[in-house]
Structures are given as structure tokens and as C-alpha cells.
Design a protein around this motif. Structure first.
Motif, PDB file in Angstrom:
ATOM      1  N   ASP A 141     -32.478  19.541  -3.137  1.00 62.33           N
ATOM      2  CA  ASP A 141     -32.112  18.456  -4.025  1.00 62.33           C
ATOM      3  C   ASP A 141     -33.048  17.283  -3.741  1.00 62.33           C
ATOM      4  OD1 ASP A 141     -31.166  17.327  -1.650  1.00 62.33           O
ATOM      5  OD2 ASP A 141     -29.067  17.720  -2.107  1.00 62.33           O
ATOM      6  N   GLY A 142     -32.787  16.131  -4.350  1.00 64.12           N
ATOM      7  CA  GLY A 142     -33.691  15.002  -4.185  1.00 64.12           C
ATOM      8  C   GLY A 142     -33.827  14.534  -2.754  1.00 64.12           C
ATOM      9  N   ILE A 143     -32.703  14.503  -2.014  1.00 59.85           N
ATOM     10  CA  ILE A 143     -32.729  14.001  -0.643  1.00 59.85           C
ATOM     11  C   ILE A 143     -33.482  14.955   0.275  1.00 59.85           C
ATOM     12  CG2 ILE A 143     -31.313  13.360   1.334  1.00 59.85           C
ATOM     13  CD1 ILE A 143     -31.137  11.377  -0.966  1.00 59.85           C
ATOM     14  N   SER A 299     -25.288  12.248  -4.251  1.00 58.83           N
ATOM     15  CA  SER A 299     -25.408  13.027  -3.018  1.00 58.83           C
ATOM     16  C   SER A 299     -24.071  13.057  -2.274  1.00 58.83           C
ATOM     17  CB  SER A 299     -26.479  12.422  -2.106  1.00 58.83           C
ATOM     18  OG  SER A 299     -26.535  13.118  -0.877  1.00 58.83           O
ATOM     19  N   VAL A 300     -23.691  14.246  -1.806  1.00 62.78           N
ATOM     20  CA  VAL A 300     -22.493  14.383  -0.967  1.00 62.78           C
ATOM     21  C   VAL A 300     -22.888  14.902   0.407  1.00 62.78           C
ATOM     22  CG1 VAL A 300     -20.891  14.659  -2.890  1.00 62.78           C
ATOM     23  CG2 VAL A 300     -22.052  16.675  -1.976  1.00 62.78           C
ATOM     24  N   ARG A 301     -24.140  14.667   0.793  1.00 63.98           N
ATOM     25  CA  ARG A 301     -24.628  15.104   2.098  1.00 63.98           C
ATOM     26  C   ARG A 301     -23.990  14.312   3.224  1.00 63.98           C
ATOM     27  NH1 ARG A 301     -28.797  18.365   2.806  1.00 63.98           N
ATOM     28  NH2 ARG A 301     -29.792  19.116   0.915  1.00 63.98           N
ATOM     29  N   GLN A 312     -26.762  19.565  -2.180  1.00 64.79           N
ATOM     30  CA  GLN A 312     -25.462  19.009  -1.828  1.00 64.79           C
ATOM     31  C   GLN A 312     -25.253  17.760  -2.681  1.00 64.79           C
ATOM     32  OE1 GLN A 312     -24.560  18.756   2.424  1.00 64.79           O
ATOM     33  NE2 GLN A 312     -26.171  20.249   2.877  1.00 64.79           N
ATOM     34  N   VAL A 313     -24.995  18.009  -3.953  1.00 71.20           N
ATOM     35  CA  VAL A 313     -24.824  16.911  -4.902  1.00 71.20           C
ATOM     36  C   VAL A 313     -23.601  17.167  -5.768  1.00 71.20           C
ATOM     37  CG1 VAL A 313     -27.257  16.276  -5.003  1.00 71.20           C
ATOM     38  CG2 VAL A 313     -26.388  18.005  -6.564  1.00 71.20           C
ATOM     39  N   ALA A 351     -17.560  17.901  -6.431  1.00 75.69           N
ATOM     40  CA  ALA A 351     -17.806  18.489  -5.118  1.00 75.69           C
ATOM     41  C   ALA A 351     -16.732  19.518  -4.770  1.00 75.69           C
ATOM     42  CB  ALA A 351     -17.855  17.390  -4.052  1.00 75.69           C
ATOM     43  N   ALA A 352     -15.488  19.233  -5.152  1.00 74.33           N
ATOM     44  CA  ALA A 352     -14.400  20.160  -4.856  1.00 74.33           C
ATOM     45  C   ALA A 352     -14.570  21.473  -5.623  1.00 74.33           C
ATOM     46  CB  ALA A 352     -13.060  19.517  -5.205  1.00 74.33           C
TER      47      ALA A 352
END
Length: 469
Positions: A141-143, A299-301, A312-313, A351-352
Motif C-alpha cells: 500500500d502507500g505506506i 491506513s490501519v497499520r 493494511q488500509v 477494516a472489520a
């Protein structure tokens, strides 16, 4: 043999369902000259490849969708298959670089090899050169993609020593082995799910809050999926891409924030909104309140996981107020809209859903992705992503990196995508356009810059209380 998570797999499968689409992400890194030779370029990357194991792995799909695709060592890996060299025509300015980027990103990556390419680009104006990094979205992903630059480049003008390399590829698994491993994983799913549920119920209050947020967020997402007002901004994409970019600075965005309020992302989104408004007006269309719903990746990192090569997004769906002519009112409306969708827990719900997909039969997950890819979605008009980059300079073979320009792919009736990236106090806005449906991408780029100028003028005008919440 590493298994893709459900979101990684979705990017791979979505590309399968749209034969004219490439779902690679990319960036242009511009360096002070002179350009290195192709041999110097290759030798430097050869010394960094051991630090990026995924660059020597290819994606393999499991027969019959019995399990998610897996990463396996490429027994025929050859670095030269992933390195390209080219030169811009004179005068080597922004337009020439953007034309090359559109051409590079129109082509899909070869699925029989690791899913990445690097392009060494010579002939930029002002004695500069560039590096185009192209990586499939199923890989990063971007991060995590930004973290790759920290590995491939140096933090000082003195290059790091090459990494030790004793890599030998593992034997490539047969289809039978892939099916067998997937069947074993499927047999373990009930136990894995039970353990996950047991962990969750140990904290009833946390479970109740997460359940409440997920249900509320799903409701908000469903509500947001009503069709947007029809406009020329969306429609079936063609196989080729156009590219353009705009520039501003962290200092200018901070100036607007201090006076008018909002976050960095709010101000950037308001400038993008101004550009989209200008684009619609130039096309002879009336900008309405529900003309532009944008998908905003979130982002959910967990902190410290930037080096994990996966996605992880989650997402937010926000209406951009292109109907508002006043820059201060536009920023206030953007702030209110983003605050509302955040409060509705859309990101938590997304995310869920991805997390739950880990505990279901992959065949069902894959079928859902493929079905969704064929549905005539008219709810999302564009994607707008914001990725924070390095705050300190990076170098390649002693040459300083002076600018980074991001690229986001488009698909599923999106004709425009916007990526915002910050590096060393500079902000670049990369604009991806469909070749046939968005020939005026540079008009959008200029509109973004003009929108930022309007915000600065409003911020420098008579003092007034900050708008919005």
C-alpha cells in the motif's frame, strides 16, 4: 510460501476482471544530476534486492480459488527483467515526464515474474534525472511502498555498502501442493475462528464497542453508496492513461490550517475539490453537491509495521463540495464531511470486513470480489489518497532526491484518481486520468494549484474565526 491477505488478493483479482486495467501503484523520484549509468544503477539495486525479499517472489493463484494467492520464489529471477532505461525528449520538462509516466503505467506487469519495475529516466531539464518505481498494489500500500524507498535509497550522500546475498530460490510448489496446503488451511479454519472469537470475548466491553462501531459504519457505507450525480468524471475507462501533477508546500498548507482550521488532509482535499470544480465548469457542466463522491484510503497499520509488504488500509467515502465557489466555505464543508464520516466509523467497518474475510472460505471471498468487479458501480467518482513521505533528504549514488510525485491507479468506472505526497516540506499532487475520458488532466492540476492559492488568499485576508467543527 506466503499467503496474501484478503485485500492483497482483491487487488490481484480485480485486475483479472478488468482486462484494460493495471492496478500498479508508482512514483517518480527526481534527482539532481548527472544521471548514473545503467551499470551503476543496476549495481546499486543489486546490493539492495536482498533487503526486499518480495522483489524476488512472484504471485501464484491457487487452483479453484481454494485458498488465497501465494508468494513463491521465482526460480528464474533476473534483475535485468525489471530494469528499464529511457530518456525524455527535449526540453525534458514536466509535460514530457508526465507523458512517459502515462505510457509506463498503461502497461500491466507480467504475472509470470515478480510484480515490479524500475525505470531510469535521463534527459530531465536542469541537469536532473528520475527513477520511476512501479509496484503492483497487491504487494504494497502507500505506506509500505514509501518504506521501499528508504531501503532502495540512502539517508546520506555516502552510499551504503551492498547487502550480503546468499539467496537461493526455494523450489516452486506444484499445483497439487498449493491445493493440499489450501485444503489443510480450510480444515483449520473452524479452530482458527474459534480462537479469534475466544480472544475477542475476553474483553466484552471492547467487543461491544467494536461491534457497535462496525454495525454503524456499515450502515453509513451502505447509505453512502447511492449513485452520484451523473457527470463526465466517471465512465468505463480505456486501456491507456494520462498523467499530470501539481505542487504546493507543507508551509502553505500549514498557513491555511493556522487561520482557517482543519487538518493537513482537509486543506489538501479542499484544493483538490477546487480543481474538480474548475474541471466541471470548463467542461460546461454544473458542479452539484453530489457530483463527486471520493474514496479516501485510510491506513490501519500498527506503528512499526511499515516494512510489512502488504495492504493494511480501510476507506472513507466523502462528498467533495464542488458546488461551493467560496474557498473558505469549501474548506469548512470538507472539514464537516470528513469529520462526519470519521464519526460514523466507516474506516472501522471496512477494516472489520477485511478481517472477517480471513476467517471465511476463500472461494466465497473471491467470488464476491469478482461479482463486485462486474457490478455497474456509480457511487464512487474518484479516489483521493494522501501518503506522508520522508521529512529528511534521501540520496541515490550520492545524488540528492529533490522531488517525489505519486501515482494512484484507477479502475471500476473511475476516470480520475488523485494522490497527495509530502517530502522534505514539498507537496506534490499526482493526477491519473483515463486517456480517452480525461484528456484535460493538466487543467485539473492547474485547478488544484489555483485552489490552494485561493485558500492562501482567504487565510491572509481579514482575520475571521475558523470554520467548521
Amino acid at each position: 510460501m506466503d499467503r496474501m491477505n484478503p485485500l492483497d488478493a482483491a487487488f490481484l483479482q480485480a485486475e483479472d476482471e478488468e482486462p484494460h486495467v493495471s492496478l500498479a501503484i508508482a512514483s517518480i523520484a527526481v534527482f539532481e544530476g548527472p544521471a548514473p549509468t545503467a551499470e551503476e544503477f543496476r549495481a546499486t539495486l543489486a546490493g539492495r534486492i536482498p533487503l526486499i525479499p518480495r522483489y524476488r517472489q512472484k504471485a501464484r493463484e491457487v487452483p479453484f480459488d481454494l485458498g488465497p494467492p501465494v508468494w513463491v520464489d521465482d526460480p528464474h529471477f533476473d534483475l535485468d527483467d525489471h530494469l528499464r532505461s529511457t530518456a525524455l525528449p527535449a526540453p525534458g520538462g514536466d509535460r514530457e515526464l508526465a507523458v512517459l509516466m502515462g505510457r509506463v503505467m498503461s502497461a500491466r506487469l507480467d504475472r509470470d515474474r515478480p510484480l515490479w519495475e524500475y525505470w531510469l529516466v535521463e534527459g530531465l531539464a536542469e541537469d536532473r534525472w528520475a527513477l520511476i518505481s512501479k509496484v503492483h498494489h497487491c504487494m504494497v500500500d502507500g505506506i509500505s511502498g514509501t518504506d521501499l524507498f528508504r531501503i532502495a535509497l540512502d539517508e546520506t550522500p555516502e552510499p551504503r555498502a551492498p547487502a550480503a546475498d546468499d539467496w537461493q530460490p526455494s523450489a516452486e510448489p506444484s499445483d497439487l501442493r498449493l491445493v493440499t496446503a489450501a485444503a489443510l488451511d480450510a480444515a483449520r479454519l473452524p479452530l482458527t475462528s474459534a480462537r479469534a472469537l475466544a480472544r475477542a470475548v475476553r474483553s466484552p466491553a471492547v467487543l461491544a464497542r467494536r461491534t457497535r462501531d462496525t454495525v454503524g459504519g456499515l450502515g453509513a457505507l451502505v447509505t453512502a453508496l447511492v449513485p452520484a450525480t451523473r457527470s463526465s468524471l466517471s465512465g468505463a475507462p480505456s486501456p491507456e492513461r494520462r498523467f499530470a501533477f501539481a505542487r504546493t508546500s507543507v508551509a502553505d498548507i500549514s498557513r491555511v490550517r493556522r487561520t482557517l482550521g482543519g487538518t493537513f488532509n482537509d486543506v489538501a482535499l479542499a484544493a483538490v475539490t477546487a480543481g474538480l470544480r474548475r474541471l466541471l465548469l470548463e467542461r460546461g457542466e454544473v458542479p452539484t453537491a453530489h457530483a463527486v463522491r471520493t474514496l479516501i484510503p485510510v491506513s490501519v497499520r500498527a506503528p512499526g509495521t511499515e516494512s510489512v509488504r502488504d495492504n493494511q488500509v480501510s476507506l472513507l467515502l466523502a462528498e467533495l463540495p464542488v458546488h461551493l465557489a467560496d474557498p473558505g466555505e469549501r474548506l469548512a464543508a470538507v472539514r464537516q464531511q470528513v469529520a462526519t464520516v470519521k464519526a460514523e466509523h466507516e474506516a472501522e467497518a471496512g477494516a472489520a470486513v477485511v478481517e472477517l474475510a480471513r476467517y471465511g472460505p476463500f472461494a466465497a471471498v473471491a467470488a464476491t470480489v469478482r461479482l463486485a468487479a462486474h457490478l455497474p458501480q456509480r457511487s464512487v467518482v474518484t479516489v483521493t489518497t494522501n501518503v506522508p513521505g520522508p521529512r529528511t533528504p534521501l540520496y541515490a549514488l550520492g545524488r540528492r532526491l529533490v522531488e517525489m510525485v505519486p501515482y494512484v491507479p484507477i479502475a471500476s468506472r473511475l476516470r480520475l484518481g488523485v494522490a497527495i505526497f509530502s517530502y522534505c516540506g514539498q507537496v506534490t499532487v499526482g493526477i491519473t486520468g483515463d486517456h480517452d475520458g480525461a484528456a484535460d488532466v493538466w487543467s485539473l492540476a492547474r485547478g488544484v494549484e489555483e485552489g490552494m492559492a485561493e485558500l492562501l488568499a482567504a487565510a491572509d485576508g481579514p482575520a475571521s474565526p475558523a470554520h467548521g467543527p
